[in-house]
Design a protein around this motif. Sequence first.
Motif, mmCIF file in Angstrom:
data_model
loop_
_atom_site.group_PDB
_atom_site.id
_atom_site.type_symbol
_atom_site.label_atom_id
_atom_site.label_comp_id
_atom_site.label_asym_id
_atom_site.label_seq_id
_atom_site.Cartn_x
_atom_site.Cartn_y
_atom_site.Cartn_z
ATOM 1 N N LYS A 79 10.620 8.752 -10.974
ATOM 2 C CA LYS A 79 10.191 10.174 -11.007
ATOM 3 C C LYS A 79 10.825 10.795 -9.452
ATOM 4 O O LYS A 79 10.343 10.634 -8.531
ATOM 5 N N LEU A 80 11.648 11.851 -9.672
ATOM 6 C CA LEU A 80 12.664 12.191 -8.466
ATOM 7 C C LEU A 80 12.459 13.628 -8.725
ATOM 8 O O LEU A 80 12.576 14.326 -9.671
ATOM 9 N N PRO A 81 12.660 14.384 -7.467
ATOM 10 C CA PRO A 81 12.820 13.883 -6.338
ATOM 11 C C PRO A 81 11.113 13.447 -5.794
ATOM 12 O O PRO A 81 10.101 13.895 -6.335
ATOM 13 N N VAL A 82 11.171 12.729 -4.712
ATOM 14 C CA VAL A 82 10.161 12.317 -4.095
ATOM 15 C C VAL A 82 10.333 12.410 -2.534
ATOM 16 O O VAL A 82 11.090 11.967 -1.994
ATOM 17 N N THR A 83 8.972 12.879 -1.876
ATOM 18 C CA THR A 83 9.253 12.835 -0.384
ATOM 19 C C THR A 83 8.115 11.606 0.140
ATOM 20 O O THR A 83 6.674 11.693 -0.246
ATOM 21 N N VAL A 84 8.594 11.049 1.159
ATOM 22 C CA VAL A 84 7.692 9.857 1.643
ATOM 23 C C VAL A 84 7.650 10.062 3.173
ATOM 24 O O VAL A 84 8.661 10.410 3.672
ATOM 25 N N THR A 85 6.550 9.598 3.789
ATOM 26 C CA THR A 85 6.533 9.293 5.216
ATOM 27 C C THR A 85 6.844 7.957 5.500
ATOM 28 O O THR A 85 6.325 7.107 5.220
ATOM 29 N N ASP A 86 7.806 7.592 6.169
ATOM 30 C CA ASP A 86 8.282 6.326 6.345
ATOM 31 C C ASP A 86 7.725 5.879 7.610
ATOM 32 O O ASP A 86 6.972 6.254 8.220
ATOM 33 N N ALA A 87 7.982 4.355 7.775
ATOM 34 C CA ALA A 87 7.341 3.656 8.828
ATOM 35 C C ALA A 87 7.287 4.101 10.382
ATOM 36 O O ALA A 87 6.658 4.082 11.473
ATOM 37 N N GLU A 88 8.438 5.002 10.558
ATOM 38 C CA GLU A 88 8.681 5.639 11.853
ATOM 39 C C GLU A 88 7.866 7.166 11.855
ATOM 40 O O GLU A 88 8.117 7.850 12.826
ATOM 41 N N GLY A 89 7.312 7.563 10.741
ATOM 42 C CA GLY A 89 6.811 8.709 10.739
ATOM 43 C C GLY A 89 7.438 9.833 10.246
ATOM 44 O O GLY A 89 7.288 11.050 10.189
ATOM 45 N N ARG A 90 8.799 9.708 9.748
ATOM 46 C CA ARG A 90 9.429 10.855 9.359
ATOM 47 C C ARG A 90 9.179 10.874 7.830
ATOM 48 O O ARG A 90 8.963 10.088 7.248
ATOM 49 N N GLU A 91 9.433 12.317 7.553
ATOM 50 C CA GLU A 91 9.509 12.579 6.279
ATOM 51 C C GLU A 91 10.943 12.679 5.553
ATOM 52 O O GLU A 91 11.676 13.167 5.971
ATOM 53 N N VAL A 92 11.017 11.754 4.601
ATOM 54 C CA VAL A 92 11.954 11.634 3.873
ATOM 55 C C VAL A 92 12.026 12.077 2.533
ATOM 56 O O VAL A 92 11.128 11.424 1.735
ATOM 57 N N GLU A 93 13.112 12.777 2.061
ATOM 58 C CA GLU A 93 13.110 13.301 0.734
ATOM 59 C C GLU A 93 14.304 12.366 -0.130
ATOM 60 O O GLU A 93 15.745 12.753 0.462
ATOM 61 N N SER A 203 7.608 3.397 -3.780
ATOM 62 C CA SER A 203 7.263 4.818 -3.475
ATOM 63 C C SER A 203 8.637 5.726 -3.249
ATOM 64 O O SER A 203 8.711 6.802 -3.758
ATOM 65 N N ALA A 204 9.311 4.873 -2.430
ATOM 66 C CA ALA A 204 10.628 5.530 -1.864
ATOM 67 C C ALA A 204 11.763 5.666 -3.155
ATOM 68 O O ALA A 204 12.616 6.570 -3.021
ATOM 69 N N LEU A 205 11.435 4.700 -4.134
ATOM 70 C CA LEU A 205 12.612 4.920 -5.182
ATOM 71 C C LEU A 205 11.849 5.650 -6.379
ATOM 72 O O LEU A 205 12.445 5.665 -7.459
#
Length: 374
Positions: A79-93, A203-205
């Motif tokens: 289910k895309l798009p998805v926005t996650v906060t990664d392990a370095e604190g960045r929001e990535v779409e 979650s990222a996928l």
Amino acid sequence: MRSRLPLLIAAVLVAALTGCTAPAATANPEQAASGSCPAAAQQLSDLPLVDDVRAATGGSTACLPNHAIAPVADTTAPKLPVTVTDAEGREVEVTDVDRILAIDISGTIASTVFALGMGDNVVGRDSSTTFDGTEDLPVVTKTGHSLNPEAILELAPTVILTDTTIGPKEVRQQLRDAGIPIVIVSDELRLETTDQLITEVASALGIPSRGEALSAQVEGDLDAALSEIAPVIPPDPADRARMLFLYVRGSANVYYIFGKDSGADALIESVGGIDVAGEIGWEGTKPVTAEALVAAQPDVLVMMTDGLESVGGIDGLIERVPAVAQTPAGVNRWVIDMADAEILSFGPRSPEIVRAIARALYAPASGATGETAE
């Protein structure tokens, strides 16, 4: 200490790998020549067990069956798009998962992607990703585990999943600047953090339900593995194997003990061993000292295969680190080795890794020469 540990381990591994020369010897020549893993498909209870796990002699190689990673049964579409906060604190779409690049120092992220049923979308690999089904993927790392930006850009990935064990970070930023979404996942590789890793990747996928299914499956498989091992663990702690994880690279003159919170401690304890590094208060990873080895008095050394080969086997290790000879492990030449890309990789293969170490410890089918039970 725990938050810095993965970076320290990665630094040790990268420095050693980039300084390696050809192996000097083979830890378990018979198995290396055959490329087989004879006990991998057998239950531990069906194998001949050593009478005294503390007094076996020789070497024993732990190995995984070289099969493709079976995908989880859940096939829910991303289910895309998805926005996650990664392990370095960045929001990535993430908007597209058609071309996935999953890369780290141990191949764990790639194994997770394949276990989530997204292996057909993977377009490249790191040098540690070697399980069946990945051999034809182009390698995008060079000089050990450094990222090759040209090779990565040529593959045109739509998303990169990685962690801080591989770099350099300037290359990761170069790839971000090229417009590629990069999700940094946690690099706390331990048995108890497998669920976290799976959740972050899923979650990222955009496939969280697959992540839930895979986490449940791995947890069940690990429980089954621990139940299989439990009956052969000596009931008296005094009879259990005192084990120490050594990381060595002879050509780079690198000799480290992995202790509490390194991941090695959880692996040792999962098979009923006593982590003697933790027993003497050794935390994280530190250079080997004669005092630590003599104080720990391990019965069994646990090592990476390439590391053991790089010093010429146990005899070469004793020559370089004489204090090893003052331990029961050194006297008995009792060493368990396992492939570098497998032994601390954990992730979806955690149950198989635990089983492999247990087989090598309690039923060393090729290598160790302890008396076997009737």
